[in-house]
Design an enzyme around this catalytic site. Structure first.
Site, PDB file in Angstrom:
ATOM      1  N   HIS A  96       0.855  -1.194   0.000  1.00  0.00           N
ATOM      2  CA  HIS A  96       0.000   0.000   0.000  1.00  0.00           C
ATOM      3  C   HIS A  96       0.884   1.233   0.000  1.00  0.00           C
ATOM      4  O   HIS A  96       1.905   1.282   0.687  1.00  0.00           O
ATOM      5  CB  HIS A  96      -0.946   0.026   1.206  1.00  0.00           C
ATOM      6  CG  HIS A  96      -0.244  -0.223   2.508  1.00  0.00           C
ATOM      7  ND1 HIS A  96       0.135  -1.476   2.918  1.00  0.00           N
ATOM      8  CD2 HIS A  96       0.151   0.632   3.484  1.00  0.00           C
ATOM      9  CE1 HIS A  96       0.745  -1.400   4.085  1.00  0.00           C
ATOM     10  NE2 HIS A  96       0.777  -0.122   4.450  1.00  0.00           N
ATOM     11  N   HIS A  98       0.872   5.137   1.014  1.00  0.00           N
ATOM     12  CA  HIS A  98       0.166   6.126   1.834  1.00  0.00           C
ATOM     13  C   HIS A  98       0.165   7.449   1.070  1.00  0.00           C
ATOM     14  O   HIS A  98       1.207   7.878   0.554  1.00  0.00           O
ATOM     15  CB  HIS A  98       0.901   6.364   3.150  1.00  0.00           C
ATOM     16  CG  HIS A  98       0.974   5.186   4.073  1.00  0.00           C
ATOM     17  ND1 HIS A  98       0.160   5.055   5.173  1.00  0.00           N
ATOM     18  CD2 HIS A  98       1.770   4.086   4.074  1.00  0.00           C
ATOM     19  CE1 HIS A  98       0.469   3.931   5.815  1.00  0.00           C
ATOM     20  NE2 HIS A  98       1.441   3.322   5.174  1.00  0.00           N
TER      21      HIS A  98
END
Ligand code: AMP
Ligand code: ZN
Length: 125
Positions: A96, A98
């Site tokens: 992921h 951010h």
């Protein structure tokens, strides 16, 4: 993957999506609007993703940047980054990125930004 939170993001929580990636809000945001962008395929980290997945993630980063700027008139900057591996701070092992909106004055002296992964090294001479 059955036990991976990011493989099981509810449809209603998805803000942006393309063929290979999707974007949703971080459940424990660092700042208001903190968003995560992930590949749909479960890969542990950035260096396991294909160039097409990286490109799909970056496309959504651009889209999300635009939608955040439309939603919040007070955003004046962003931190963008990804933690690769437990030693680098990763806690969810589905890649992921951010995207963290920043606002003037949200901390007293923001210099160094992502250098703050080692807090005493954030501000260089
Ligand atoms: P990292 O420490 O880089 O692996 O970041 C994991 C991020 O995922 C943190 O910012 C958490 O707040 C966020 N997070 C953990 N579980 C969830 C979840 N179920 N939905 C959305 N965000 C989550
Ligand atoms: Zn996953």
């Amino acid at each position: 993957m059955k036990d991976c939170p990011f493989c099981n993001i509810p449809e209603r929580d998805i803000i942006h999506e393309n063929g290979l990636a999707l974007c949703f809000l971080d459940r424990y945001p660092v700042t208001e609007g903190h968003s995560l962008i992930i590949p749909k395929r479960h890969v542990s980290g950035h260096f396991q993703a294909t160039p097409n997945e990286v490109s799909a993630i970056m496309e959504l980063a651009e889209l999300r940047k635009r939608s955040l700027l439309e939603e919040f008139s007070d955003i004046t900057g962003f931190n963008i980054g990804t933690n690769c591996g437990r030693s680098a701070g990763q806690t969810v092992f589905h890649l992921h990125w951010h995207l963290i909106p920043r606002r003037d004055g949200d901390i007293e002296d923001p210099r160094g930004g992502v250098r703050g992964v080692i807090p005493v090294k954030r501000i260089y001479p």
